[in-house]
Design an enzyme around this catalytic site. Structure first.
Site, PDB file in Angstrom:
ATOM      1  N   LYS A   1      51.242 -26.239 -98.394  1.00 60.93           N
ATOM      2  CA  LYS A   1      52.179 -25.726 -97.394  1.00 60.93           C
ATOM      3  C   LYS A   1      51.380 -25.413 -96.134  1.00 60.93           C
ATOM      4  O   LYS A   1      50.255 -24.890 -96.230  1.00 60.93           O
ATOM      5  CB  LYS A   1      52.867 -24.465 -97.938  1.00 60.93           C
ATOM      6  CG  LYS A   1      53.935 -23.886 -97.020  1.00 60.93           C
ATOM      7  CD  LYS A   1      54.623 -22.685 -97.666  1.00 60.93           C
ATOM      8  CE  LYS A   1      55.727 -22.116 -96.794  1.00 60.93           C
ATOM      9  NZ  LYS A   1      56.400 -20.955 -97.409  1.00 60.93           N
TER      10      LYS A   1
ATOM     11  N   SER B   1      61.523 -21.158 -97.573  1.00 64.98           N
ATOM     12  CA  SER B   1      60.795 -21.785 -96.495  1.00 64.98           C
ATOM     13  C   SER B   1      59.836 -22.885 -96.941  1.00 64.98           C
ATOM     14  O   SER B   1      59.409 -23.691 -96.120  1.00 64.98           O
ATOM     15  CB  SER B   1      60.007 -20.730 -95.732  1.00 64.98           C
ATOM     16  OG  SER B   1      58.969 -20.202 -96.542  1.00 64.98           O
TER      17      SER B   1
ATOM     18  N   SER C   1      61.093 -18.072-101.169  1.00 65.16           N
ATOM     19  CA  SER C   1      60.656 -19.301-100.498  1.00 65.16           C
ATOM     20  C   SER C   1      59.958 -20.337-101.374  1.00 65.16           C
ATOM     21  O   SER C   1      59.728 -21.458-100.920  1.00 65.16           O
ATOM     22  CB  SER C   1      59.749 -18.955 -99.317  1.00 65.16           C
ATOM     23  OG  SER C   1      60.519 -18.484 -98.244  1.00 65.16           O
TER      24      SER C   1
END
Lengths: 483, 115
Positions: free
Chosen positions: A76, A151, A175
């Site tokens: 990420k 997210s 997330s």
């Protein structure tokens, strides 16, 4: 090849069926071919990946390989990667090249994993749909008109589309788990403090936690093994020994006591999602588990509590972006205040600005007691709910998200309705507990996630319970069409 | 016109006395100033409405009686670790300043703040 587990890929590497360079090139080719339609990567690092793969091949030849040596993964874009751009999904960090590696990145590197690149995400991890990214929305590989969740939407989408066997994610209010649910993959948020936050760009420091996103619980165990552990560079890192997460995966579930919170099955839960969850609970009964109804009476207060605590911590953490030391700086500032204000207004998107403003308001003189202090008190009540529940049951199960994927743009103009998509995940962060989302029967073709919540440091048990369902069913093996 | 940079200190606001949850433009302007965000006029309307909606959501907390509850500071009730006062990091000023928008002689440059 791309549907193989980490264990199977590692076995192929050891047997010499293919080299890590070949495996890495295979996934790089898939990204090039398929990611234009998904936008799951912000930065692809082909050169660095192939160099790491060559080093892994040497280790494999020398017989020094571990379970992740030579396995391609994705990070990420919230994790600092030395020498590679780290944007956090923001214009603020569009040209930021980190001078150091996050602990998670360093540990996976040391374990021999090969990073393919950095995945797309909601800006500064603030969002539940990946639409707040400065680098454009990510599309859900199951239906490219829908969101992948957020997210960690890029990580979820790239694993679901088999563009990487595994990815890292972070979870502040859901997330990891919510995008895992929407993309039909396995996502684990460990206990607060289990995985180091060092080098993970901070959003809400008392809630942020990193974890693995994979196609199976068995793969998540391998990833977590490399990621977890004490780190002196994170002041809230837990000084707890790390157990072997793979050894107990097959443990029998007879007598396991599962609690179903009635508040997680009430109003607001999509009927088709509820049916999928009930079907999965039925599977657990067949595996010998006992199911009891429990209550988490303060569930309805989790979202309001979170939207004080998280913005308050965000407004403080994001004050470091000042246009002076790194990150975006506006053109021709007329004075220092203008430099701060315009750099921040230009560098941050709307959702980040909203949260900074809410947090600033909640912490401002005269309002602190009414908002922040009150929220921390209610947070304790929410945490006490779980404490009572774990006196009665071993694990808690329910839906990860109230509905399966929603359309891109559907909630973009209504922040509050977007916030409610994390209604079942947020309380887990507030209490600091571990939670995992695993795919169960789809609802009208869209993936659905079952959330399993455990007591502090019960990651091994969560992985065991998730793995047993994945042994008995094949929901986790389903891949989107055309992939 | 450039001098070296000092950490900005947070200047506390004049207390916002209005007790209502609804925020008007003047409130938002003041909060934006505290947060050092340059909000343009056209954005103000939608931001004020969004913030009011979020505060409406948060207002549910005011109905909860939690007066006797100790605020939760940390999920695991951990104490802050201490370490011995020794130098553990080497000087990496050049690496850190290489990503700064503007530096000179090892200093970060900003517009002049003192006449």
């Amino acid at each position: 090849m791309h549907n193989k587990s980490i264990t199977a890929l590692a076995a192929g590497l050891r047997a010499g069926d293919y080299s890590s360079v070949e495996l890495t090139q295979y996934f790089l080719d898939r990204i090039q071919r398929l990611d234009t339609g998904l936008n799951s990567f912000i930065t692809v690092c082909a050169e660095e990946a192939l160099a790491a793969a060559r080093a892994a091949d040497k280790k494999l030849q020398a017989g020094e390989a571990g379970p992740l040596t030579g396995i391609p993964i994705a990070h990420k874009d919230i994790f600092c990667t030395k020498g590679v751009r780290t944007t956090c999904g923001s214009r603020m960090l569009e040209s930021f090249i980190s001078p150091y590696d996050a602990t998670v990145v360093a540990r996976l590197k040391a374990a021999g994993a090969v990073s393919l690149g950095k995945t797309n995400m909601d800006e500064f991890a603030m969002g539940s749909s990946n639409e707040t990214s400065y680098y454009g929305p990510v599309r859900n590989p199951w239906d490219t008109g829908t969101v992948p969740g957020g997210s960690s939407g890029g990580s979820a989408a790239c694993v679901a589309a088999r563009l990487a066997p595994a990815a890292t994610g972070t979870d502040t209010g859901g997330s990891i788990r919510q995008p895992a649910a929407l993309c039909g993959i396995t996502g684990l948020k460990p206990t607060y403090g289990r995985v180091s936050r060092y080098g993970m760009i901070a959003f809400a420091s008392s809630l942020d936690q990193a974890g693995p996103m994979t196609t199976s619980a068995a793969d998540a165990a391998i990833m977590l093994q490399a990621m977890a552990g004490f780190d002196g560079r994170d002041s809230t890192s837990a000084e707890q020994p790390v157990p072997d997460y793979s050894s107990g995966l097959q443990d029998d579930l007879t007598g396991l006591k599962i609690g179903l919170p009635r508040e997680y099955f009430g109003e607001g839960l999509d009927a088709a999602v509820a049916r999928s969850i009930e079907e999965a609970i039925g599977e657990y009964k067949k595996l010998g588990a006992e199911v009891v109804e429990i209550s988490l009476p303060n569930t309805h207060l989790a979202v309001p509590t979170y939207y004080v605590v998280a913005p308050a911590e965000c407004s403080s953490n994001l004050s470091r972006f000042d246009g002076v030391r790194y990150g975006h700086r506006c053109e021709d500032p007329k004075d220092l205040e203008d430099l701060y204000k315009r750099s921040r207004a230009e560098g941050f998107g709307d959702e980040v600005q909203r949260r900074i403003l809410i947090g600033t308001y909640a912490l401002s003189a005269g309002y602190y007691d009414a908002y922040y202090l009150k929220a921390q008190q209610v947070r304790q009540l929410i945490s006490d709910d779980f404490k009572r529940a774990f006196g009665q049951v071993d694990l808690i199960m329910g839906p990860t998200a109230p509905e399966s994927g929603f359309r891109i743009g559907e909630k973009a103009d209504d922040p509050v309705s977007m916030y409610l998509s994390d209604i079942y995940t947020i309380a887990v962060n507030l209490a600091g507990l571990p939670g995992i989302s695993i795919p169960v029967a789809p609802a009208a073709g869209s993936p659905v996630g079952l959330q399993i919540i455990g007591n502090y440091f019960a990651e091994a048990r969560l992985l065991n319970v998730a793995h047993r369902l994945q042994m008995a069913t094949d929901y986790h093996q389903a891949a989107p069409a055309g992939i | 016109m450039w001098i070296c940079y000092f950490s900005p200190t947070l200047i506390l606001p004049p207390v916002i006395t209005e007790e209502t949850m609804s925020l008007d433009h003047a409130d938002v302007k003041q909060i934006a100033h505290l947060a050092r965000l340059d909000l343009s006029g056209e954005k103000m309307e939608s931001i004020a409405a969004d913030l009011t909606n979020i505060l409406d959501l948060v207002a549910q907390l005011s109905a909860v009686d939690a007066a006797d509850v100790v605020p939760m500071a940390h999920p695991l009730q951990m104490a802050q670790r201490l370490r011995s006062d020794e130098v553990t990091e080497r000087d990496r000023r050049e690496a850190f300043q290489s990503i700064a928008p503007q530096t000179e002689n090892g200093l970060y440059l900003v517009p002049k703040v003192i006449e």
